[in-house]
Design a protein around this motif. Structure first.
Motif, PDB file in Angstrom:
ATOM      1  N   GLU A 402       0.822  -1.212   0.000  1.00 33.38           N
ATOM      2  CA  GLU A 402       0.000   0.000   0.000  1.00 33.38           C
ATOM      3  C   GLU A 402       0.857   1.263   0.000  1.00 33.38           C
ATOM      4  O   GLU A 402       1.821   1.346   0.762  1.00 33.38           O
ATOM      5  N   ARG A 403       0.438   2.234  -0.776  1.00 37.51           N
ATOM      6  CA  ARG A 403       1.098   3.543  -0.728  1.00 37.51           C
ATOM      7  C   ARG A 403       0.768   4.213   0.614  1.00 37.51           C
ATOM      8  O   ARG A 403       1.647   4.652   1.326  1.00 37.51           O
ATOM      9  N   VAL A 404      -0.529   4.240   0.935  1.00 34.66           N
ATOM     10  CA  VAL A 404      -0.956   4.750   2.241  1.00 34.66           C
ATOM     11  C   VAL A 404      -1.460   3.553   3.052  1.00 34.66           C
ATOM     12  O   VAL A 404      -2.537   3.012   2.758  1.00 34.66           O
ATOM     13  N   PRO A 405      -0.689   3.124   4.052  1.00 36.53           N
ATOM     14  CA  PRO A 405      -1.075   1.929   4.804  1.00 36.53           C
ATOM     15  C   PRO A 405      -2.458   2.079   5.434  1.00 36.53           C
ATOM     16  O   PRO A 405      -2.808   3.143   5.939  1.00 36.53           O
ATOM     17  N   GLY A 406      -3.242   1.016   5.348  1.00 34.44           N
ATOM     18  CA  GLY A 406      -4.556   1.002   5.986  1.00 34.44           C
ATOM     19  C   GLY A 406      -5.715   1.321   5.053  1.00 34.44           C
ATOM     20  O   GLY A 406      -6.855   1.012   5.351  1.00 34.44           O
ATOM     21  N   GLN A 407      -5.418   1.903   3.884  1.00 42.16           N
ATOM     22  CA  GLN A 407      -6.528   2.258   2.974  1.00 42.16           C
ATOM     23  C   GLN A 407      -7.064   1.050   2.206  1.00 42.16           C
ATOM     24  O   GLN A 407      -8.264   0.925   2.000  1.00 42.16           O
ATOM     25  N   THR A 408      -6.148   0.189   1.755  1.00 39.27           N
ATOM     26  CA  THR A 408      -6.568  -0.996   0.983  1.00 39.27           C
ATOM     27  C   THR A 408      -5.729  -2.204   1.433  1.00 39.27           C
ATOM     28  O   THR A 408      -5.016  -2.805   0.634  1.00 39.27           O
ATOM     29  N   PRO A 409      -5.818  -2.546   2.740  1.00 38.62           N
ATOM     30  CA  PRO A 409      -4.915  -3.601   3.239  1.00 38.62           C
ATOM     31  C   PRO A 409      -5.086  -4.927   2.502  1.00 38.62           C
ATOM     32  O   PRO A 409      -4.156  -5.730   2.424  1.00 38.62           O
ATOM     33  N   TRP A 410      -6.263  -5.158   1.928  1.00 39.42           N
ATOM     34  CA  TRP A 410      -6.566  -6.414   1.249  1.00 39.42           C
ATOM     35  C   TRP A 410      -5.699  -6.629   0.006  1.00 39.42           C
ATOM     36  O   TRP A 410      -5.605  -7.750  -0.491  1.00 39.42           O
ATOM     37  N   ILE A 411      -5.031  -5.586  -0.485  1.00 38.11           N
ATOM     38  CA  ILE A 411      -4.217  -5.818  -1.692  1.00 38.11           C
ATOM     39  C   ILE A 411      -2.963  -6.648  -1.379  1.00 38.11           C
ATOM     40  O   ILE A 411      -2.275  -7.092  -2.294  1.00 38.11           O
ATOM     41  N   SER A 412      -2.717  -6.896  -0.081  1.00 35.88           N
ATOM     42  CA  SER A 412      -1.591  -7.789   0.239  1.00 35.88           C
ATOM     43  C   SER A 412      -1.908  -9.232  -0.162  1.00 35.88           C
ATOM     44  O   SER A 412      -1.060 -10.110  -0.063  1.00 35.88           O
ATOM     45  N   ASN A 413      -3.144  -9.476  -0.598  1.00 36.14           N
ATOM     46  CA  ASN A 413      -3.490 -10.807  -1.119  1.00 36.14           C
ATOM     47  C   ASN A 413      -3.491 -10.843  -2.646  1.00 36.14           C
ATOM     48  O   ASN A 413      -3.973 -11.798  -3.256  1.00 36.14           O
ATOM     49  N   ILE A 414      -2.966  -9.782  -3.251  1.00 39.25           N
ATOM     50  CA  ILE A 414      -2.822  -9.775  -4.716  1.00 39.25           C
ATOM     51  C   ILE A 414      -1.326  -9.840  -5.019  1.00 39.25           C
ATOM     52  O   ILE A 414      -0.561  -8.950  -4.620  1.00 39.25           O
ATOM     53  N   HIS A 415      -0.918 -10.881  -5.687  1.00 33.89           N
ATOM     54  CA  HIS A 415       0.510 -11.133  -5.936  1.00 33.89           C
ATOM     55  C   HIS A 415       0.783 -10.978  -7.427  1.00 33.89           C
ATOM     56  O   HIS A 415       0.038 -11.512  -8.256  1.00 33.89           O
ATOM     57  N   LEU A 416       1.845 -10.300  -7.731  1.00 32.12           N
ATOM     58  CA  LEU A 416       2.143  -9.997  -9.134  1.00 32.12           C
ATOM     59  C   LEU A 416       3.316 -10.832  -9.621  1.00 32.12           C
ATOM     60  O   LEU A 416       4.420 -10.753  -9.078  1.00 32.12           O
ATOM     61  N   PHE A 417       3.084 -11.633 -10.659  1.00 29.18           N
ATOM     62  CA  PHE A 417       4.160 -12.459 -11.227  1.00 29.18           C
ATOM     63  C   PHE A 417       4.224 -12.143 -12.718  1.00 29.18           C
ATOM     64  O   PHE A 417       3.688 -12.867 -13.552  1.00 29.18           O
ATOM     65  N   ALA A 418       4.845 -11.040 -13.024  1.00 26.03           N
ATOM     66  CA  ALA A 418       4.833 -10.548 -14.400  1.00 26.03           C
ATOM     67  C   ALA A 418       6.071  -9.681 -14.604  1.00 26.03           C
ATOM     68  O   ALA A 418       6.875  -9.511 -13.686  1.00 26.03           O
ATOM     69  N   PHE A 419       6.188  -9.104 -15.784  1.00 27.71           N
ATOM     70  CA  PHE A 419       7.381  -8.312 -16.058  1.00 27.71           C
ATOM     71  C   PHE A 419       7.564  -7.182 -15.036  1.00 27.71           C
ATOM     72  O   PHE A 419       8.689  -6.851 -14.648  1.00 27.71           O
ATOM     73  N   ALA A 420       6.451  -6.618 -14.573  1.00 26.51           N
ATOM     74  CA  ALA A 420       6.555  -5.486 -13.638  1.00 26.51           C
ATOM     75  C   ALA A 420       7.086  -5.900 -12.265  1.00 26.51           C
ATOM     76  O   ALA A 420       7.396  -5.050 -11.436  1.00 26.51           O
TER      77      ALA A 420
END
Ligand SMILES: Cc1cc2nc3c(=O)[nH]c(=O)nc-3n(C[C@H](O)[C@H](O)[C@H](O)COP(=O)(O)OP(=O)(O)OC[C@H]3O[C@@H](n4cnc5c(N)ncnc54)[C@H](O)[C@@H]3O)c2cc1C
Length: 483
Positions: A402-420
């Motif tokens: 998260e850029r600002v902790p606490g706003q979208t904590p659920w994105i810690s369950n989205i994992h990126l396996f790509a060029f980025a």
């Protein structure tokens, strides 16, 4: 022309695969219990988006770890995943044939084993580089024999938080929209996963009848007799130039931004286990220093890629020629470079991808709260790069942060396996050279998260565990002692 041995060689290989998987399945105890979703249906443990080589390898790694309640989806139809049979325009892969891919070190699942079963050992010996259509065929075979569950024609549209720490993925298949709930999502959505294919600023106003990107469908036959300009000087730019020349383009101008074309391939240098496995353990300063140097060099091109163009007398390489301005002149485009102007009937941009989270529909709900490298690390003056600062700053399990902790904590369950993922982890599944080291690291991160989230259940399960391992004859022993 390769000769195929009898198909029983492939059948024998598939038997061997099953045997190898069974022999190496330890520990194979089930350890996950499905969590109910808000719709009362069991949520997936992991939803993998993208069934290219990255998604398939991830699914295979999870299955080997007894994470079996998973689904892999791909918007493409079966066999059409990834670039191999669409916009990849080279004849063969550029990477050496001995680089292993999604097999995760199971010998019978390697490309070499499949190739030998199809074309014999001599066929493998004679092979210089892997034809791209065979790589695509191998990936389909791999998916089948590894028993991976893929739903094709299914596009991820949106991700949102759901109750009980789950994530809700809105997907569409054949016009039907539904919500899939999952504990974790892996985005294995390819080179453009966090943005899009690029068009340089100076060319963006041109209409599509005059301009395409290398990722687009291009009618090369229509370029016969035409003057074509390709912008960019990486391998893909050369492949597109060659395809146009082979289709009969009258003139081909390849415009390279740098003063001298890039001949070194940094990905060859970095292909050793120490770098591939431990790059992500480095501190931010070292990761930034290495990846800035590597990604700004960009990828060189193999000799054969260059030769495919250079054999045409009407192929012209223009070094030191960034496009400063482009003007539409009727059916032509005038391109202005520091070395003068030239006109073309059609322009193809081979300028790679850029990062812009907001351009991806599935990221829109939280795009502005994904932390980037620029949010987390300030490089020294001489190492600054606005472009690389836009890459996502990933956690050690490939999760978005998260850029600002606490706003979208659920994105810690989205994992990126790509060029980025490259700025944080070095090469991953988005380059065959790293699959054998990167995929286990991703799988480790996923299983760690799933295990930790279930700690209370595991503790309860342990406390309730009462299966005796041996039977002791207490009564007899007591009698013996008394007597
Ligand atoms: C032209 C080209 C040539 C390359 N040649 C080589 C090479 O020779 N050697 C090498 O090591 N690497 C090469 N690469 C790099 C890399 O190996 C490939 O890009 C490879 O395809 C990466 O695999 P992937 O699974 O990460 O992505 P992809 O193969 O691109 O798969 C991503 C999948 O995600 C799906 N998807 C995307 N968005 C969604 C969504 N919202 N919903 C559902 N599905 C979605 C897509 O349909 C696609 O099938 C090349 C790349 C390109 C572009």
């Amino acid at each position: 022309m390769q000769r195929e041995p009898p198909c029983n060689a492939l059948t024998a290989l598939e038997t061997q695969v099953r045997d190898d998987l069974a022999r190496t399945s330890h520990p194979n105890a089930r350890w996950l219990e499905p969590k109910p979703g808000p719709d009362a249906r069991p949520a997936l443990d992991v939803l993998i988006v993208g069934a290219g080589q990255s998604g398939l390898a991830t699914a295979f790694g999870l299955m080997r770890s007894q994470v079996t309640n998973i689904l892999t989806i791909d918007k493409a139809e079966e066999g059409e995943e990834g670039p191999w049979l669409s916009y990849a325009r080279m004849h063969t892969l550029r990477s050496p044939k001995h680089f292993t891919g999604p097999d995760l070190d199971i010998p019978s699942l390697t490309y070499q084993s499949w190739h030998e079963a199809r074309f014999g050992k001599q066929g493998w010996q004679n092979l210089a580089l892997i034809p791209r259509h065979l790589w695509a065929e191998y990936l389909l075979w791999f998916r089948r024999v590894a028993g991976l569950n893929v739903r094709n024609g299914c596009e991820l549209l949106e991700i949102a938080p759901a109750a009980d720490g789950l994530v809700a993925a809105t997907v569409e298949s054949a016009g039907v929209v539904e919500t899939l709930h999952a504990r974790k999502i892996v985005l294995a959505t390819g080179q453009e996963a966090m943005g899009n294919w690029s068009v340089p600023e100076s060319l963006r106003h041109l209409p599509t009848r005059l301009l395409a990107r290398t990722s687009d469908q291009i009618d090369f036959e229509a370029l016969a007799g035409k003057k074509v300009a390709v912008i960019g000087a990486g391998a893909t730019a050369f492949d597109n130039a060659a395809t146009a020349l082979e289709a009969g383009a009258a003139e081909m101008h390849l415009l390279c931004r740098r003063a001298e074309i890039q001949l070194v391939q940094p990905y060859v240098w970095l292909t050793f286990r120490g770098f591939l496995r431990h790059f992500s353990d480095l501190d931010d300063a070292w990761r930034w220093r290495f990846m800035r140097a590597i990604l700004e060099l960009r990828e060189g091109f193999p000799q054969a890629t260059y030769d495919r163009c250079a054999r045409f007398a009407n192929f012209h390489l223009h070094e030191g020629s960034p496009v400063e301005a482009a003007k539409e002149l009727g059916n032509e485009v005038e391109l202005q470079t520091p070395r003068g102007t030239l006109t073309a009937d059609f322009v193809i941009c081979g300028t790679g991808t850029h990062i812009d989270f907001a351009e991806r529909r599935e990221l829109r709900n939280f795009a502005d709260n994904i932390a980037t490298w620029a949010d987390r690390y300030q490089p020294p003056e001489n190492e600054r790069s606005a472009h690389l600062g836009r890459y996502p700053y990933l956690a050690d399990d490939y999760a978005l942060t998260e850029r600002v902790p606490g706003q979208t904590p659920w994105i810690s369950n989205i994992h990126l396996f790509a060029f980025a993922s490259t700025m944080s982890f070095g090469p991953s599944g988005s380059s065959i050279n790293a699959m054998t080291t990167a995929t286990p690291k991703l799988v480790y991160g996923l299983t760690r998260g799933l295990f930790r989230a279930d700690l209370e259940r595991h503790w309860g399960s342990f406390k309730a565990y009462d299966v005796p391992q041996a039977v002791i004859a207490r009564a007899k022993q007591a009698v013996d002692e008394r007597g």
